[in-house]
Design a protein around this motif. Structure first.
Motif, PDB file in Angstrom:
ATOM      1  N   MET A   1       0.837  -1.204   0.000  1.00  0.00           N
ATOM      2  CA  MET A   1       0.000   0.000   0.000  1.00  0.00           C
ATOM      3  C   MET A   1       0.869   1.251   0.000  1.00  0.00           C
ATOM      4  SD  MET A   1      -2.667   1.314   2.924  1.00  0.00           S
ATOM      5  CE  MET A   1      -3.846   0.019   2.586  1.00  0.00           C
ATOM      6  N   ILE A   2       0.409   2.249  -0.756  1.00  0.00           N
ATOM      7  CA  ILE A   2       1.061   3.555  -0.729  1.00  0.00           C
ATOM      8  C   ILE A   2       0.145   4.512   0.019  1.00  0.00           C
ATOM      9  CG2 ILE A   2       1.791   5.528  -2.128  1.00  0.00           C
ATOM     10  CD1 ILE A   2       2.763   3.619  -4.218  1.00  0.00           C
ATOM     11  N   SER A   3       0.699   5.215   0.990  1.00  0.00           N
ATOM     12  CA  SER A   3      -0.075   6.180   1.769  1.00  0.00           C
ATOM     13  C   SER A   3       0.415   7.584   1.457  1.00  0.00           C
ATOM     14  CB  SER A   3       0.058   5.904   3.269  1.00  0.00           C
ATOM     15  OG  SER A   3      -0.489   4.650   3.612  1.00  0.00           O
ATOM     16  N   VAL A   4      -0.507   8.535   1.516  1.00  0.00           N
ATOM     17  CA  VAL A   4      -0.152   9.927   1.251  1.00  0.00           C
ATOM     18  C   VAL A   4      -0.870  10.823   2.242  1.00  0.00           C
ATOM     19  CG1 VAL A   4      -1.958  10.070  -0.525  1.00  0.00           C
ATOM     20  CG2 VAL A   4      -0.132  11.790  -0.480  1.00  0.00           C
ATOM     21  N   GLY A   5      -0.142  11.781   2.802  1.00  0.00           N
ATOM     22  CA  GLY A   5      -0.736  12.748   3.710  1.00  0.00           C
ATOM     23  C   GLY A   5      -1.352  13.893   2.939  1.00  0.00           C
ATOM     24  N   VAL A   6      -2.596  14.231   3.259  1.00  0.00           N
ATOM     25  CA  VAL A   6      -3.277  15.343   2.577  1.00  0.00           C
ATOM     26  C   VAL A   6      -3.762  16.345   3.616  1.00  0.00           C
ATOM     27  CG1 VAL A   6      -3.956  13.985   0.564  1.00  0.00           C
ATOM     28  CG2 VAL A   6      -5.465  14.062   2.544  1.00  0.00           C
TER      29      VAL A   6
ATOM     30  N   GLY B   1      -5.008  19.691   2.230  1.00  0.00           N
ATOM     31  CA  GLY B   1      -5.646  20.760   1.482  1.00  0.00           C
ATOM     32  C   GLY B   1      -4.685  21.742   0.857  1.00  0.00           C
ATOM     33  N   SER B   2      -3.386  21.600   1.088  1.00  0.00           N
ATOM     34  CA  SER B   2      -2.398  22.511   0.514  1.00  0.00           C
ATOM     35  C   SER B   2      -2.054  22.095  -0.907  1.00  0.00           C
ATOM     36  CB  SER B   2      -1.133  22.520   1.369  1.00  0.00           C
ATOM     37  OG  SER B   2      -0.477  21.263   1.274  1.00  0.00           O
ATOM     38  N   PRO B   3      -1.534  23.023  -1.724  1.00  0.00           N
ATOM     39  CA  PRO B   3      -1.095  22.656  -3.074  1.00  0.00           C
ATOM     40  C   PRO B   3      -0.041  21.555  -3.062  1.00  0.00           C
ATOM     41  CG  PRO B   3      -1.251  25.046  -2.860  1.00  0.00           C
ATOM     42  CD  PRO B   3      -1.437  24.487  -1.485  1.00  0.00           C
ATOM     43  N   ALA B   4       0.835  21.583  -2.053  1.00  0.00           N
ATOM     44  CA  ALA B   4       1.878  20.562  -1.975  1.00  0.00           C
ATOM     45  C   ALA B   4       1.276  19.186  -1.749  1.00  0.00           C
ATOM     46  CB  ALA B   4       2.858  20.895  -0.850  1.00  0.00           C
ATOM     47  N   SER B   5       0.293  19.086  -0.859  1.00  0.00           N
ATOM     48  CA  SER B   5      -0.303  17.774  -0.590  1.00  0.00           C
ATOM     49  C   SER B   5      -1.122  17.302  -1.781  1.00  0.00           C
ATOM     50  CB  SER B   5      -1.160  17.809   0.682  1.00  0.00           C
ATOM     51  OG  SER B   5      -2.419  18.419   0.457  1.00  0.00           O
ATOM     52  N   SER B   6      -1.716  18.217  -2.533  1.00  0.00           N
ATOM     53  CA  SER B   6      -2.442  17.828  -3.743  1.00  0.00           C
ATOM     54  C   SER B   6      -1.485  17.251  -4.782  1.00  0.00           C
ATOM     55  CB  SER B   6      -3.178  19.035  -4.324  1.00  0.00           C
ATOM     56  OG  SER B   6      -4.195  19.496  -3.437  1.00  0.00           O
ATOM     57  N   ALA B   7      -0.325  17.898  -4.941  1.00  0.00           N
ATOM     58  CA  ALA B   7       0.683  17.368  -5.859  1.00  0.00           C
ATOM     59  C   ALA B   7       1.172  16.009  -5.383  1.00  0.00           C
ATOM     60  CB  ALA B   7       1.854  18.349  -5.966  1.00  0.00           C
ATOM     61  N   ALA B   8       1.350  15.858  -4.064  1.00  0.00           N
ATOM     62  CA  ALA B   8       1.783  14.577  -3.505  1.00  0.00           C
ATOM     63  C   ALA B   8       0.749  13.493  -3.775  1.00  0.00           C
ATOM     64  CB  ALA B   8       2.040  14.719  -2.009  1.00  0.00           C
ATOM     65  N   ALA B   9      -0.530  13.822  -3.629  1.00  0.00           N
ATOM     66  CA  ALA B   9      -1.585  12.845  -3.860  1.00  0.00           C
ATOM     67  C   ALA B   9      -1.607  12.400  -5.312  1.00  0.00           C
ATOM     68  CB  ALA B   9      -2.939  13.427  -3.455  1.00  0.00           C
ATOM     69  N   ARG B  10      -1.436  13.339  -6.245  1.00  0.00           N
ATOM     70  CA  ARG B  10      -1.412  12.971  -7.657  1.00  0.00           C
ATOM     71  C   ARG B  10      -0.226  12.069  -7.964  1.00  0.00           C
ATOM     72  NH1 ARG B  10      -2.996  18.495  -8.122  1.00  0.00           N
ATOM     73  NH2 ARG B  10      -0.854  19.113  -8.595  1.00  0.00           N
ATOM     74  N   TRP B  11       0.944  12.411  -7.408  1.00  0.00           N
ATOM     75  CA  TRP B  11       2.128  11.596  -7.622  1.00  0.00           C
ATOM     76  C   TRP B  11       1.921  10.203  -7.025  1.00  0.00           C
ATOM     77  CZ3 TRP B  11       5.694   8.615  -5.213  1.00  0.00           C
ATOM     78  CH2 TRP B  11       6.887   8.345  -5.901  1.00  0.00           C
ATOM     79  N   ALA B  12       1.371  10.147  -5.813  1.00  0.00           N
ATOM     80  CA  ALA B  12       1.152   8.860  -5.148  1.00  0.00           C
ATOM     81  C   ALA B  12       0.175   7.987  -5.928  1.00  0.00           C
ATOM     82  CB  ALA B  12       0.635   9.095  -3.730  1.00  0.00           C
ATOM     83  N   ALA B  13      -0.853   8.604  -6.509  1.00  0.00           N
ATOM     84  CA  ALA B  13      -1.822   7.837  -7.299  1.00  0.00           C
ATOM     85  C   ALA B  13      -1.151   7.227  -8.524  1.00  0.00           C
ATOM     86  CB  ALA B  13      -2.989   8.733  -7.708  1.00  0.00           C
ATOM     87  N   ARG B  14      -0.313   8.010  -9.199  1.00  0.00           N
ATOM     88  CA  ARG B  14       0.399   7.484 -10.361  1.00  0.00           C
ATOM     89  C   ARG B  14       1.337   6.346  -9.954  1.00  0.00           C
ATOM     90  NH1 ARG B  14       0.774  13.164 -11.400  1.00  0.00           N
ATOM     91  NH2 ARG B  14       2.961  13.190 -10.785  1.00  0.00           N
TER      92      ARG B  14
END
Length: 292
Positions: free
Chosen positions: A1-6, A8-21
């Motif tokens: 499993m890959i986990s990502v901290g979100v 609401g910041s632009p940085a966490s949104s970019a992290a979420a997109r990267w983690a999804a890929r």
């Protein structure tokens, strides 16, 4: 499993997109974790998933909705946890193959690339952590996740290696990351030598260290080359300041992999100068791998 901290910041949104890929690339489920810092309500050691109030739940739910538009077949879950962000994220990392964080948080004071929560988490966890710059938009044309450049993205994985003390954990992660991409791994290993005053030390190239280092480098890479025969390895010896070379090479990389030694007196965690410099200045996502 890959986990990502979100958060609401632009940085966490970019992290979420990267983690999804990355989750899609590796065939792993993705878990979004939003930490509500209400330390009096639930100590981090006993922090549990719980039905959150509506305003708190909105942040991860919005991210899930966005990601599912681009990755409808990806298994995505989201949870809200009450507690200290660094402590909760440490627990989250231990339950994951990889933890992904934004390189800036949502605090009131602007920070350097690696924010306080990210650095605190790096000091605590022994699992690989990837930090993603808020402006990172790599691969958006090929794997979805928002508007981005239309040129073909790089698939090179860059790893900084200390040939005198090579880490199997570091090389395992780097080779695996390269194998899931275009199978190109660029290994940068540094030498500390005397550089005459006034000479461009960081940019100098000395063939002697390269010849001396090949034996140790080949020994370190041999088992991983055998395990990942499809990964193309490009080795580069640098003299002077390895951090500057890594930061410069990161401009053309898809991922930069650096290490963090856990072998410190009194159990004190430490992030070395090279890793710290790459975290603060590299424009590409940076994976930090803890090792003995």
């Amino acid at each position: 499993m890959i986990s990502v901290g979100v958060d609401g910041s632009p940085a966490s949104s970019a992290a979420a997109r990267w983690a999804a890929r990355e989750a899609r690339r590796r065939g792993l489920p993705l878990r979004l974790v939003h930490v509500s810092d209400r330390r009096g309500m639930a100590p981090p050691e006993r922090a549990e998933e719980c039905p959150p109030p509506h305003p708190i739940a909105r942040i991860p739910r919005q991210v899930v909705d966005e990601l599912r538009r681009f990755h409808p077949d990806l298994s995505i879950s989201a949870t809200v946890v009450f507690g200290s962000p660094a402590a909760v994220l440490d627990l989250t990392a231990e339950q994951s193959d990889m933890l992904v964080l934004g390189s800036r948080g949502n605090g009131a004071v602007p920070r350097l690339l690696a924010g306080s929560v990210a650095l605190a988490t790096l000091h605590r966890t022994t699992r690989p952590v990837v930090l993603v710059h808020p402006d990172d938009q790599r691969e958006t044309d090929s794997l979805g996740g928002g508007a981005g450049p239309t040129s073909a993205p790089s698939r090179e994985v860059l790893v900084g290696l200390e040939v005198t003390r090579p880490s199997d954990d570091l090389l395992r992660f780097a080779f695996d990351a390269a194998a899931h991409r275009a199978k190109v791994l660029r290994v940068v290993y540094g030498w500390t030598t005397y550089v005459p005053e006034g000479a461009p030390g960081a940019a100098s190239a000395d063939p002697l260290p390269d010849l001396v280092g090949n034996g140790a480098l080949n020994t370190a890479l041999a088992p991983w080359r055998a395990k990942y025969p499809d990964v193309e390895v490009e080795a580069e010896a640098v003299v002077g300041r390895p951090a500057e070379h890594l930061v410069d090479a990161a401009r053309g990389a898809d991922l930069v992999v650096v290490g963090r030694s856990t072998r410190r007196p009194l159990g004190i965690s430490h992030i070395g100068q090279v890793t710290r410099a790459v975290l603060h200045h590299a424009p590409a996502p940076v994976a930090v791998v803890a090792h003995d």
